[in-house]
Each structure stands twice: as structure tokens, then as C-alpha cells.
Design a protein around this motif. Structure first.
Motif, PDB file in Angstrom:
ATOM      1  N   PHE A 230       0.831  -1.208   0.000  1.00  0.00           N
ATOM      2  CA  PHE A 230       0.000   0.000   0.000  1.00  0.00           C
ATOM      3  C   PHE A 230       0.867   1.260   0.000  1.00  0.00           C
ATOM      4  N   ILE A 234       1.272   4.258  -2.906  1.00  0.00           N
ATOM      5  CA  ILE A 234       1.048   5.681  -2.611  1.00  0.00           C
ATOM      6  C   ILE A 234       2.282   6.496  -2.982  1.00  0.00           C
ATOM      7  N   GLN A 274       2.234   8.645   9.043  1.00  0.00           N
ATOM      8  CA  GLN A 274       1.643   8.918   7.738  1.00  0.00           C
ATOM      9  C   GLN A 274       2.263  10.147   7.081  1.00  0.00           C
ATOM     10  N   THR A 368      -3.421   7.038   6.694  1.00  0.00           N
ATOM     11  CA  THR A 368      -2.587   7.308   5.518  1.00  0.00           C
ATOM     12  C   THR A 368      -3.465   7.626   4.319  1.00  0.00           C
ATOM     13  N   GLU A 369      -4.562   6.893   4.168  1.00  0.00           N
ATOM     14  CA  GLU A 369      -5.507   7.184   3.086  1.00  0.00           C
ATOM     15  C   GLU A 369      -6.043   8.608   3.226  1.00  0.00           C
ATOM     16  N   ARG A 370      -6.461   8.951   4.432  1.00  0.00           N
ATOM     17  CA  ARG A 370      -7.003  10.300   4.663  1.00  0.00           C
ATOM     18  C   ARG A 370      -5.934  11.358   4.389  1.00  0.00           C
ATOM     19  N   LYS A 373      -5.168  12.144   0.742  1.00  0.00           N
ATOM     20  CA  LYS A 373      -6.174  13.012   0.131  1.00  0.00           C
ATOM     21  C   LYS A 373      -6.032  14.451   0.616  1.00  0.00           C
ATOM     22  N   PHE A 380      -4.941  11.923  -5.368  1.00  0.00           N
ATOM     23  CA  PHE A 380      -5.680  10.855  -4.687  1.00  0.00           C
ATOM     24  C   PHE A 380      -7.159  11.164  -4.473  1.00  0.00           C
ATOM     25  N   GLU A 388     -11.753   4.735  -2.129  1.00  0.00           N
ATOM     26  CA  GLU A 388     -10.939   3.953  -1.217  1.00  0.00           C
ATOM     27  C   GLU A 388      -9.586   3.664  -1.854  1.00  0.00           C
ATOM     28  N   LEU A 389      -8.523   3.900  -1.094  1.00  0.00           N
ATOM     29  CA  LEU A 389      -7.177   3.695  -1.608  1.00  0.00           C
ATOM     30  C   LEU A 389      -6.600   2.343  -1.213  1.00  0.00           C
ATOM     31  N   PHE A 390      -7.293   1.601  -0.349  1.00  0.00           N
ATOM     32  CA  PHE A 390      -6.853   0.249  -0.013  1.00  0.00           C
ATOM     33  C   PHE A 390      -8.080  -0.646   0.147  1.00  0.00           C
ATOM     34  N   ARG A 392     -10.523  -2.872   1.847  1.00  0.00           N
ATOM     35  CA  ARG A 392     -11.016  -3.167   3.197  1.00  0.00           C
ATOM     36  C   ARG A 392     -11.192  -4.666   3.432  1.00  0.00           C
TER      37      ARG A 392
END
Length: 403
Positions: A230, A234, A274, A368-370, A373, A380, A388-390, A392
Motif C-alpha cells: 500500500f 502511494i 503517515q 494514511t488514506e485520509r 487526500k 488521490f 478507497e485507496l486500499f 477493506r
């Protein structure tokens, strides 16, 4: 203090094997040797039974030796376990999240700081949950009495934190470790406490130690592989270093902030993971402003902040708010402030929630996703979208041992 009750009356299965097998063999032997016939058959049966009893005892001892293990982590050193812990208490949400990630969340007995353990992320992972009622029943496990009452099998605490923050002494730590259960933990969320003069661990180094405690190294390895994949994906999309934003990370828990307690991103504690993975620039770089810690409570006002004028402002202390609630309160107040309204980050709407102080491996994926963005919306997507970047489901499968 009362002597600790085991909470398990009578013989456990392990004790039954250890002692029951030998006692049964001895009884059989007594019955045979009391026979007055003196026949070779009787003698042979007795000898055979004796051999079987000896073999059973030896096999049992070998099994017990094989089931015992140890985990080495600073500051405790080597910690021995006779069996895998079934129940646990953790000081912070980071270590609690590690246990949940390993699929042993149902063993939670209490948390030292429940107010900063954010469990709502589990709602996005099918089949993953934690007993919030148990957390709320024991939300501040910091006294010896509570440790005795909960009778956990292991404590995911840095014991030096109890000494330096909650007036324990080493004798208290030793008492609980001896009478209740051992401590395994290292304060890793920041690296600015003077008393922490021993090794620090990264998030995944600490996670690996917890995996060893629960003998769930397979889940740890699966998580590590997923995490590395992941992060690599990124980082492959990040813009050049000279196009990345400079960021001011602060703590301010009020909805009408007037002053700001600063964090330094060059502190490699796990709470900054992150931001370091995303390669953002510390807005305080080159200044003599120190990192927020228990000994440094310095604050900056709006005039100080305007001198720095960061591209992005990240405010911790608002993780119970939705993004919309944060914008409607904290950001709205700063926009209306006579000096705060002059900040570039405020004018551009780039003031965001700053993430958790204590984060474990599951938390880190979401944060990290948040953050990706927040920092790089052109790459992103904006924080307001649901992209969603990963995966779930893959995370849930690892937690549930389906990998």
C-alpha cells in the motif's frame, strides 16, 4: 493487597496432563504389584505400565517446554510466557489496535486511555469489531487495583510510562508483573520524553513484538506485506519534493482556537508515520520551536503562525468530529478570526483534523488514506469523496485469519 486469584479454580487442562497422567500410572502400578501371584505376567504388566507412565510424563514435559516461549522488548528485556495470553489490557489505542489486527480483540479487558482509542474504523472492515462496552467499563486502567481486578494475562504497557506519568514506582511494576501478568510495551508514539533513554521501535517493529506475544506472526507478516504494498503504491504517485506542501501539525482541542501547541514532524514517533511516509515538509523546519511533550507546553498564537504561514494546518484533538463538523466549527472560527483569516491554509480551506496520537496498523491504513487526500487531492482525490485507496476486505481477511 490481596494475593492474586487465578480466576481458574481447579485443575487446568495443562495441570491435568502434567499431574493426572503420572497419578493414573502410579495407581495402575500399585494395583499390579499388590497381586500376590508373583507371576511373570504381572511383573511384565507392571513394568509396561511404569514405562508408559514415564513416557507420558516425558511427553507432557516436552509439550510444556515446547509451549513456553519468550519475547524480548525494551524496556522490559526478556519476558517469558508459559502459554499464549487469552486476555489483555493496553494503555493506548495503538497497542489495542495491534491486538485487534492480530485477531485477538475479544480478549480485551480494559484500556488506559479509552478517550483516544478510535474504534469506528472497524465498522468499515467486515467481521472486525471490539467490545466498546468493555472499553467503557474500564476506560482508564492505571491503578494497581484495576490491574488486579481485571486479572489480564498480559499488559501492553510501557511500565516506565506508569512510573513517569502516574506516580508508580518500580516496586509497583514488579508487584503487578509478578502477581498478575507481565508488561510488554514501549512508548513509541513520540520521541521527545527525556526519561525514555532506551530503544524506540517503529510501528511495525512494535507490532511484531505484540504478534510474538500472541503467537500470531502469520497475521503480522500478512499485515506487513499488505502495508508495504500500500505504501509503495502511494509513494509511487507522490509529486516531486519541491511540489509538496509544508505542514504545521498542532494540538488544539477547542472549537475556537486561539493558540496552538506545535509538533515537529522530524520526531519519528508512530503518531507522525503517515506524514513521514507521504514526504510532507515540516513547516517548522529551520526554527528553534520544540516538539510538544510532557515537559514542553509552548504555544503559538496567530501572529506567530502568520510568520510561518504554512500551506496546510493539521489540528489534533477533533477525531470524534466528522470532516463536515470540523469545517463548520474549527475552520469556520479561524476564517472569521481577524488574524487567522489571513493564513494561506485558512483561505484555501486546507485546515484538517490531524490524526490520532496513538495509532496501530489498522488505524495507520485509514489515516494514511485520509492524509494522502489531504496533502495531494489532485492525485488521490478530495477528502470529501468516498474513493478507497486500499482494500477493506483484504484487511478484514487478514484479521480473521483468511489469507
Amino acid at each position: 493487597m490481596e494475593e492474586k486469584s487465578t480466576g481458574r479454580e481447579g485443575l487446568t487442562r495443562r495441570n491435568y496432563i502434567r499431574y493426572g497422567g503420572t497419578a493414573l500410572g502410579a495407581g495402575m502400578l500399585t494395583g499390579c504389584t499388590s497381586d500376590s501371584s508373583g507371576s511373570d505376567e504381572t511383573t511384565t504388566a507392571a513394568e509396561t505400565t511404569t514405562e508408559e507412565a514415564t513416557e507420558t510424563e516425558t511427553a507432557t514435559q516436552t509439550t510444556e517446554a515446547d509451549s513456553s516461549y519468550s519475547v524480548t522488548m525494551e524496556p522490559m528485556g526478556e519476558v517469558a510466557f508459559d502459554s499464549v495470553p487469552e486476555s489483555w489490557a493496553a494503555y493506548d489505542g495503538g497497542y489495542a489496535d495491534m491486538a485487534v489486527a492480530l485477531g485477538v480483540g475479544d480478549g480485551l479487558t480494559g484500556v488506559g486511555g479509552a478517550g483516544r482509542y478510535y474504534t469506528y474504523v472497524y465498522d468499515e472492515l467486515p467481521g472486525v469489531s471490539v467490545d466498546r462496552e468493555q472499553i467503557e467499563a474500564y476506560p482508564e486502567v492505571r491503578t494497581k487495583e484495576e490491574f488486579y481486578e481485571l486479572d489480564s494475562d498480559v499488559h501492553l504497557y510501557d511500565p516506565n510510562m506508569l512510573v513517569n506519568w502516574f506516580d508508580w514506582d518500580q516496586a509497583d511494576v514488579d508487584e503487578i508483573a509478578e502477581n498478575v501478568a507481565p508488561f510488554v510495551g514501549n512508548l513509541v508514539f513520540r520521541r521527545s520524553d527525556g526519561w525514555h533513554d532506551y530503544r524506540y521501535y517503529t510501528l511495525y517493529e512494535a507490532f511484531e513484538k505484540v504478534a510474538q506475544v500472541f503467537q500470531r506472526e502469520d497475521r503480522y507478516e500478512a499485515f506487513e506485506a499488505f502495508h508495504d504494498e500500500f505504501i509503495a503504491e502511494i509513494q509511487a504517485e507522490l509529486p516531486p519534493a519541491d511540489e509538496r506542501p509544508n505542514v504545521f501539525l498542532t494540538f488544539e482541542g477547542t472549537t475556537e482556537p486561539e493558540t496552538f501547541s506545535p509538533y515537529r514532524l522530524n520526531d519519528k514517533g508512530t503518531s507522525k508515520k503517515q506524514w513521514n511516509d507521504l514526504g510532507v515538509i515540516d513547516a517548522l523546519s529551520g526554527t528553534d520551536i520544540e516538539n510538544l511533550s510532557t515537559t514542553n507546553r509552548g504555544e503559538l498564537d496567530y501572529e506567530n503562525l502568520l510568520e510561518i504561514d504554512p500551506d496546510v494546518i493539521l489540528v489534533r484533538g477533533h477525531e470524534r468530529k466528522t470532516p463536515e463538523e470540523f469545517r463548520d466549527t474549527v475552520l469556520a472560527y479561524m476564517e472569521d478570526h481577524p488574524v487567522g483569516g489571513e493564513l494561506a491554509a485558512v483561505q484555501n480551506g486546507r485546515v484538517y483534523r490531524g490524526g490520532y496520537l496513538f495509532q496501530g496498523p489498522i488505524h495507520n491504513l485509514f489515516l494514511t488514506e485520509r492524509a494522502a487526500k489531504q496533502m495531494y487531492p489532485d492525485v488521490f482525490g478530495d477528502v470529501t469523496d468516498d474513493a478507497e485507496l486500499f482494500d477493506r476486505q483484504r484487511v478484514a481477511d487478514i484479521v480473521n485469519g483468511e489469507f
